[in-house]
Write a protein that holds these residues in place. Sequence first.
Motif, PDB file in Angstrom:
ATOM      1  N   GLU A   1      43.684 -23.166   2.655  1.00  0.00           N
ATOM      2  CA  GLU A   1      44.689 -22.122   2.638  1.00  0.00           C
ATOM      3  C   GLU A   1      43.891 -20.604   3.111  1.00  0.00           C
ATOM      4  O   GLU A   1      42.918 -20.317   2.652  1.00  0.00           O
ATOM      5  N   VAL A   2      44.437 -20.109   4.264  1.00  0.00           N
ATOM      6  CA  VAL A   2      43.944 -19.131   4.755  1.00  0.00           C
ATOM      7  C   VAL A   2      44.855 -18.083   4.690  1.00  0.00           C
ATOM      8  O   VAL A   2      46.158 -18.072   4.963  1.00  0.00           O
ATOM      9  N   ARG A   3      44.332 -16.691   4.260  1.00  0.00           N
ATOM     10  CA  ARG A   3      45.403 -15.812   3.793  1.00  0.00           C
ATOM     11  C   ARG A   3      44.784 -14.655   4.869  1.00  0.00           C
ATOM     12  O   ARG A   3      43.708 -14.019   4.775  1.00  0.00           O
ATOM     13  N   PHE A   4      45.950 -14.165   5.600  1.00  0.00           N
ATOM     14  CA  PHE A   4      45.685 -12.995   6.475  1.00  0.00           C
ATOM     15  C   PHE A   4      46.319 -11.955   5.964  1.00  0.00           C
ATOM     16  O   PHE A   4      47.546 -11.919   5.328  1.00  0.00           O
ATOM     17  N   GLU A   5      45.839 -10.652   5.841  1.00  0.00           N
ATOM     18  CA  GLU A   5      46.061  -9.226   5.349  1.00  0.00           C
ATOM     19  C   GLU A   5      46.266  -8.149   6.485  1.00  0.00           C
ATOM     20  O   GLU A   5      44.965  -8.376   7.060  1.00  0.00           O
ATOM     21  N   ALA A   6      47.127  -7.778   6.620  1.00  0.00           N
ATOM     22  CA  ALA A   6      47.044  -6.315   7.602  1.00  0.00           C
ATOM     23  C   ALA A   6      47.597  -5.132   6.791  1.00  0.00           C
ATOM     24  O   ALA A   6      48.691  -5.103   6.076  1.00  0.00           O
ATOM     25  N   GLU A   7      46.855  -4.091   7.017  1.00  0.00           N
ATOM     26  CA  GLU A   7      47.262  -2.771   6.351  1.00  0.00           C
ATOM     27  C   GLU A   7      47.489  -1.650   7.484  1.00  0.00           C
ATOM     28  O   GLU A   7      46.368  -1.842   8.565  1.00  0.00           O
ATOM     29  N   ASP A   8      48.311  -0.774   7.300  1.00  0.00           N
ATOM     30  CA  ASP A   8      48.517   0.152   8.150  1.00  0.00           C
ATOM     31  C   ASP A   8      48.062   1.645   7.824  1.00  0.00           C
ATOM     32  O   ASP A   8      47.568   1.642   6.460  1.00  0.00           O
ATOM     33  N   GLN A   9      47.996   2.399   8.379  1.00  0.00           N
ATOM     34  CA  GLN A   9      47.546   3.982   8.249  1.00  0.00           C
ATOM     35  C   GLN A   9      48.302   4.347   7.016  1.00  0.00           C
ATOM     36  O   GLN A   9      47.722   5.168   6.116  1.00  0.00           O
TER      37      GLN A   9
END
Length: 113
Positions: free
Chosen positions: A16-24
């Motif tokens: 399992e690969v978890r990708f996380e993205a966060e904005d400003q």
Amino acid sequence: MSTFTVELTLAEDDNEVRFEAEDQGGGMSVQPVRLTDAPETQAPHIQVLPPTAGLAVSTRRVRVELVATDNEGVTGLTYTLNGGAEETLGLPATAGGIIDRGSYTDPIPVSLP
């Protein structure tokens, strides 16, 4: 929009690969991806080019050519002559030492005793 690439080495079986993205503004998004490392089941294929099997030749030194193909990549080629020592054929220099999903042709000079 930006595109990103990551290369991963998977463990055997499930991953399992978890990708996380966060904005400003602190907003966050998570996208899990399940991947299974399935073992390769297709063996490489070797095709011998001329001379053909059973051909009588009038010289003791012959040149045999072959094509090795595999759906995942050829990682090694060897041959023996009359039950002698195993000889390794050199693969072309590639990243990781694998001939990627294609074919490899190599002439084999063989001298008979």
